[in-house]
Structure formats: C-alpha cells, structure tokens
Design a protein around this motif. Structure first.
Motif, PDB file in Angstrom:
ATOM      1  N   TYR A  12       0.823  -1.208   0.000  1.00 34.41           N
ATOM      2  CA  TYR A  12       0.000   0.000   0.000  1.00 34.41           C
ATOM      3  C   TYR A  12       0.855   1.255   0.000  1.00 34.41           C
ATOM      4  O   TYR A  12       0.538   2.218  -0.686  1.00 34.41           O
ATOM      5  CB  TYR A  12      -0.955   0.027   1.197  1.00 34.41           C
ATOM      6  CG  TYR A  12      -1.897   1.193   1.119  1.00 34.41           C
ATOM      7  CD1 TYR A  12      -3.012   1.132   0.305  1.00 34.41           C
ATOM      8  CD2 TYR A  12      -1.647   2.371   1.799  1.00 34.41           C
ATOM      9  CE1 TYR A  12      -3.878   2.200   0.192  1.00 34.41           C
ATOM     10  CE2 TYR A  12      -2.500   3.448   1.697  1.00 34.41           C
ATOM     11  CZ  TYR A  12      -3.613   3.358   0.889  1.00 34.41           C
ATOM     12  OH  TYR A  12      -4.451   4.422   0.770  1.00 34.41           O
TER      13      TYR A  12
ATOM     14  N   ASP B 255       0.331   3.903  -3.277  1.00 35.24           N
ATOM     15  CA  ASP B 255      -0.354   5.180  -3.124  1.00 35.24           C
ATOM     16  C   ASP B 255       0.653   6.285  -2.838  1.00 35.24           C
ATOM     17  O   ASP B 255       1.161   6.397  -1.730  1.00 35.24           O
ATOM     18  CB  ASP B 255      -1.389   5.087  -2.007  1.00 35.24           C
ATOM     19  CG  ASP B 255      -2.373   6.238  -2.042  1.00 35.24           C
ATOM     20  OD1 ASP B 255      -2.349   6.981  -3.039  1.00 35.24           O
ATOM     21  OD2 ASP B 255      -3.146   6.373  -1.095  1.00 35.24           O
TER      22      ASP B 255
ATOM     23  N   LEU C 290      -0.905  10.394  -0.640  1.00 31.64           N
ATOM     24  CA  LEU C 290      -1.469   9.943   0.621  1.00 31.64           C
ATOM     25  C   LEU C 290      -2.406  10.992   1.206  1.00 31.64           C
ATOM     26  O   LEU C 290      -2.087  12.177   1.224  1.00 31.64           O
ATOM     27  CB  LEU C 290      -0.346   9.635   1.618  1.00 31.64           C
ATOM     28  CG  LEU C 290       0.577   8.481   1.228  1.00 31.64           C
ATOM     29  CD1 LEU C 290       1.729   8.384   2.209  1.00 31.64           C
ATOM     30  CD2 LEU C 290      -0.187   7.192   1.200  1.00 31.64           C
ATOM     31  N   PRO C 291      -3.578  10.572   1.717  1.00 29.91           N
ATOM     32  CA  PRO C 291      -4.492  11.511   2.374  1.00 29.91           C
ATOM     33  C   PRO C 291      -3.953  11.898   3.751  1.00 29.91           C
ATOM     34  O   PRO C 291      -2.886  11.437   4.154  1.00 29.91           O
ATOM     35  CB  PRO C 291      -5.795  10.716   2.479  1.00 29.91           C
ATOM     36  CG  PRO C 291      -5.397   9.305   2.377  1.00 29.91           C
ATOM     37  CD  PRO C 291      -4.142   9.248   1.573  1.00 29.91           C
TER      38      PRO C 291
ATOM     39  N   ALA D 237      -6.629   9.126   8.048  1.00 30.46           N
ATOM     40  CA  ALA D 237      -7.165   8.332   6.945  1.00 30.46           C
ATOM     41  C   ALA D 237      -6.125   7.362   6.397  1.00 30.46           C
ATOM     42  O   ALA D 237      -6.463   6.261   5.989  1.00 30.46           O
ATOM     43  CB  ALA D 237      -7.669   9.251   5.848  1.00 30.46           C
ATOM     44  N   VAL D 238      -4.868   7.761   6.401  1.00 27.11           N
ATOM     45  CA  VAL D 238      -3.803   6.885   5.912  1.00 27.11           C
ATOM     46  C   VAL D 238      -3.726   5.627   6.760  1.00 27.11           C
ATOM     47  O   VAL D 238      -3.629   4.520   6.233  1.00 27.11           O
ATOM     48  CB  VAL D 238      -2.436   7.613   5.918  1.00 27.11           C
ATOM     49  CG1 VAL D 238      -1.302   6.649   5.680  1.00 27.11           C
ATOM     50  CG2 VAL D 238      -2.412   8.688   4.872  1.00 27.11           C
TER      51      VAL D 238
ATOM     52  N   SER E 210      -6.039   4.186   8.583  1.00 28.47           N
ATOM     53  CA  SER E 210      -7.194   3.305   8.371  1.00 28.47           C
ATOM     54  C   SER E 210      -7.112   2.621   7.007  1.00 28.47           C
ATOM     55  O   SER E 210      -7.431   1.434   6.890  1.00 28.47           O
ATOM     56  CB  SER E 210      -8.497   4.072   8.515  1.00 28.47           C
ATOM     57  OG  SER E 210      -8.592   5.072   7.527  1.00 28.47           O
ATOM     58  N   TYR E 211      -6.694   3.328   5.973  1.00 27.98           N
ATOM     59  CA  TYR E 211      -6.542   2.714   4.655  1.00 27.98           C
ATOM     60  C   TYR E 211      -5.481   1.628   4.675  1.00 27.98           C
ATOM     61  O   TYR E 211      -5.666   0.553   4.101  1.00 27.98           O
ATOM     62  CB  TYR E 211      -6.174   3.756   3.593  1.00 27.98           C
ATOM     63  CG  TYR E 211      -7.253   4.739   3.259  1.00 27.98           C
ATOM     64  CD1 TYR E 211      -8.593   4.437   3.426  1.00 27.98           C
ATOM     65  CD2 TYR E 211      -6.925   5.993   2.767  1.00 27.98           C
ATOM     66  CE1 TYR E 211      -9.573   5.346   3.109  1.00 27.98           C
ATOM     67  CE2 TYR E 211      -7.911   6.910   2.449  1.00 27.98           C
ATOM     68  CZ  TYR E 211      -9.229   6.577   2.626  1.00 27.98           C
ATOM     69  OH  TYR E 211     -10.199   7.479   2.308  1.00 27.98           O
ATOM     70  N   ILE E 212      -4.361   1.909   5.317  1.00 31.22           N
ATOM     71  CA  ILE E 212      -3.279   0.925   5.386  1.00 31.22           C
ATOM     72  C   ILE E 212      -3.735  -0.317   6.147  1.00 31.22           C
ATOM     73  O   ILE E 212      -3.473  -1.442   5.724  1.00 31.22           O
ATOM     74  CB  ILE E 212      -2.019   1.548   6.019  1.00 31.22           C
ATOM     75  CG1 ILE E 212      -1.377   2.537   5.055  1.00 31.22           C
ATOM     76  CG2 ILE E 212      -1.012   0.472   6.399  1.00 31.22           C
ATOM     77  CD1 ILE E 212      -0.213   3.309   5.638  1.00 31.22           C
TER      78      ILE E 212
ATOM     79  N   VAL F  50      -6.849  -1.477   6.599  1.00 29.63           N
ATOM     80  CA  VAL F  50      -7.848  -2.221   5.829  1.00 29.63           C
ATOM     81  C   VAL F  50      -7.180  -2.986   4.698  1.00 29.63           C
ATOM     82  O   VAL F  50      -7.472  -4.171   4.466  1.00 29.63           O
ATOM     83  CB  VAL F  50      -8.940  -1.272   5.292  1.00 29.63           C
ATOM     84  CG1 VAL F  50      -9.804  -1.939   4.247  1.00 29.63           C
ATOM     85  CG2 VAL F  50      -9.788  -0.768   6.430  1.00 29.63           C
ATOM     86  N   PHE F  51      -6.269  -2.345   3.983  1.00 28.22           N
ATOM     87  CA  PHE F  51      -5.560  -3.019   2.896  1.00 28.22           C
ATOM     88  C   PHE F  51      -4.697  -4.151   3.433  1.00 28.22           C
ATOM     89  O   PHE F  51      -4.641  -5.232   2.837  1.00 28.22           O
ATOM     90  CB  PHE F  51      -4.705  -2.012   2.123  1.00 28.22           C
ATOM     91  CG  PHE F  51      -4.147  -2.570   0.845  1.00 28.22           C
ATOM     92  CD1 PHE F  51      -4.948  -2.688  -0.273  1.00 28.22           C
ATOM     93  CD2 PHE F  51      -2.827  -2.969   0.779  1.00 28.22           C
ATOM     94  CE1 PHE F  51      -4.442  -3.201  -1.448  1.00 28.22           C
ATOM     95  CE2 PHE F  51      -2.305  -3.475  -0.398  1.00 28.22           C
ATOM     96  CZ  PHE F  51      -3.121  -3.597  -1.519  1.00 28.22           C
TER      97      PHE F  51
END
Length: 117
Positions: A71, A75, A78-79, A83-84, A86-88, A90-91
């Motif tokens: 991830y 990406d 990066l937001p 948010a980063v 949580s995205y990391i 989940v991925f």
C-alpha cells in the motif's frame, strides 16, 4: 504442531517473493504468496493438516507485512494522517486474509508433494 522456524522463514519469503513477483508479473503477488506456502508445507513434513496450519500462520504474518509495504508503494498521493492509517490497516487485513488462504492451499500442496516423494 506449529513449527515457528519454518513459519518465520516462510513469512520472509512471502514478503520478498511477493514484492519481487509484483514487479515482474501482472498477478505476481498471488504467485509470490503461494510459493512460500508450498515450501513451508513441504518442510513441515507432518501431514497436510499441519501443512495447512503452518501455511495459515505464514500467510498471516507475511501477508500483514506485505500489505503495509504494497500500500505504501502504490499510493503516492497519501491523504491526511488518520485516513492513511485506516486505509493501510484495511488493505493490510485484506492482504492478510488472501495470503492466509493461499498459503493454506500451498501448505496442503507442499505436504502432498512431500508424501508422494
């Protein structure tokens, strides 16, 4: 019985081969996840059930690390920080589930190969 030595070696192979095959082939991550499962299942040598158990542990450890690394390399825009994270996560959890399943299948295949030889 979980053989931690082979699980750690397999997890390192999941990360290295997953990242290496990701650069070489279109679906290389999947191939790079399956091969260490076969190797761990072959080395455990206690039947296909223990091969699958060790493959799952290998997939969980290696898949989580690989999910974070993939991830971060994918990406570049990066937001903001919360948010980063949580995205990391989940991925990484998605990659962990996929890796655990593929390494369990690979562990069964490796144990069956060991039984036939």
């Amino acid at each position: 019985m979980i053989n931690w030595k082979y699980c750690i070696i397999g997890a390192a192979l999941v990360v290295v081969l997953g990242m290496l095959f990701r650069m070489m082939f279109e679906y290389g991550v999947l191939i790079g996840i399956l091969i260490p499962g076969v190797i761990v299942g072959y080395l455990v040598n206690n039947g296909y059930k223990n091969g699958a158990k060790n493959g799952i542990i290998t997939g969980i450890i290696g898949g989580f690390i690989q999910g974070i690394l993939v991830y971060i390399t994918i990406d570049l825009n990066l937001p903001p920080f919360p948010a980063v994270i949580s995205y990391i996560l989940v991925f990484a959890l998605f990659t962990t589930a996929t890796s655990a399943f593929l390494d369990a299948v690979g562990g069964i295949i490796g144990a069956l190969i060991r039984d036939k030889i």
